[in-house]
Design a protein around this motif. Structure first.
Motif, short mmCIF file in Angstrom:
data_model
loop_
_atom_site.label_atom_id
_atom_site.label_comp_id
_atom_site.label_asym_id
_atom_site.label_seq_id
_atom_site.Cartn_x
_atom_site.Cartn_y
_atom_site.Cartn_z
N ASP A 125 72.63 23.21 42.97
CA ASP A 125 72.77 21.87 42.07
C ASP A 125 71.93 22.01 40.98
O ASP A 125 71.21 23.06 40.62
CB ASP A 125 72.03 20.58 43.17
N GLU B 111 84.46 19.06 43.35
CA GLU B 111 85.45 18.73 42.42
C GLU B 111 85.17 19.96 41.15
O GLU B 111 83.98 19.94 40.58
CB GLU B 111 85.50 17.43 41.87
N GLN C 269 82.67 18.90 38.71
CA GLN C 269 81.23 18.65 39.23
C GLN C 269 80.58 20.36 38.77
O GLN C 269 79.50 20.31 39.09
CB GLN C 269 81.19 18.40 40.59
N THR D 244 76.78 19.86 38.27
CA THR D 244 76.32 18.86 37.59
C THR D 244 75.96 17.70 38.26
O THR D 244 75.22 16.60 37.80
CB THR D 244 77.60 18.03 36.71
N VAL D 245 76.08 17.64 39.68
CA VAL D 245 75.58 16.54 40.89
C VAL D 245 74.58 17.15 41.76
O VAL D 245 74.99 18.52 41.95
CB VAL D 245 76.65 15.86 41.27
N ARG E 253 73.39 17.49 45.99
CA ARG E 253 74.44 17.59 47.29
C ARG E 253 74.78 16.16 47.73
O ARG E 253 75.82 16.00 48.32
CB ARG E 253 73.41 18.23 48.23
N ALA E 254 74.04 15.34 47.54
CA ALA E 254 74.22 13.84 48.05
C ALA E 254 75.61 13.26 47.55
O ALA E 254 76.29 12.49 48.23
CB ALA E 254 73.09 12.76 47.90
N GLU E 255 76.06 13.83 46.25
CA GLU E 255 77.20 13.20 45.80
C GLU E 255 78.40 14.16 45.99
O GLU E 255 79.56 13.87 45.39
CB GLU E 255 76.99 13.29 44.33
N LEU E 256 78.30 15.14 46.80
CA LEU E 256 79.31 16.07 47.27
C LEU E 256 80.21 15.38 48.55
O LEU E 256 79.56 14.76 49.37
CB LEU E 256 79.16 17.58 47.39
N VAL E 257 81.43 15.79 48.59
CA VAL E 257 82.22 15.28 49.59
C VAL E 257 82.03 16.32 50.84
O VAL E 257 82.62 17.48 50.76
CB VAL E 257 83.63 14.99 49.34
#
Length: 125
Positions: A23, A99, A102, A114-115, A117-121
């Motif tokens: 990350d 994505e 990202q 760019t994000v 772990r919490a923003e990953l699907v």
């Protein structure tokens, strides 16, 4: 000036399976297990299926084992933009989908995001 290092307009084109993923603060996210470059002709869940994309004329259905294993509208978006599937460390951790947009950079064998772990699907199953 020419650089000896080949460059690609899209970082996802430089990713291969087995690369480490981190990350923005350098925390380990996991290891790349699949790479799919985007297909702008991939079908969408909202539109009638009629493209020649990676799923032919089918809307992605996770029940039948289609990748990515996420809800159909998100699956269609991932197929259009491109994605990485990442094996998260930990016995019970689900795989994650990243994505293409990202991905901040690819340096040697490390994919930088760019994000966080919490923003990953996470994988649906």
């Amino acid at each position: 000036m020419h650089s000896d290092v080949p460059t690609s307009p899209e970082p996802i084109a430089q990713v291969t399976t087995g690369m480490r993923v981190v990350d923005p603060v350098g925390e380990e996210v996991g290891t790349v297990v699949a790479v799919r470059v985007g297909d702008p002709n991939a079908v969408t869940a909202q539109d009638p299926p009629n493209g020649d994309g990676v799923l032919g004329d089918r809307v992605p259905h996770t029940e039948s084992g289609d990748e990515p294993d996420v809800p159909p509208d998100l699956a269609a978006r991932l197929l259009r933009s491109g994605y990485l599937k990442v094996d998260s460390p930990g016995l019970l951790a689900r795989d994650l989908y990243i994505e293409a947009d990202q991905i901040a950079d690819v340096n040697q064998d490390v994919v930088e995001l760019t994000v966080g772990r919490a923003e990953l699907v996470p994988e649906a199953h």
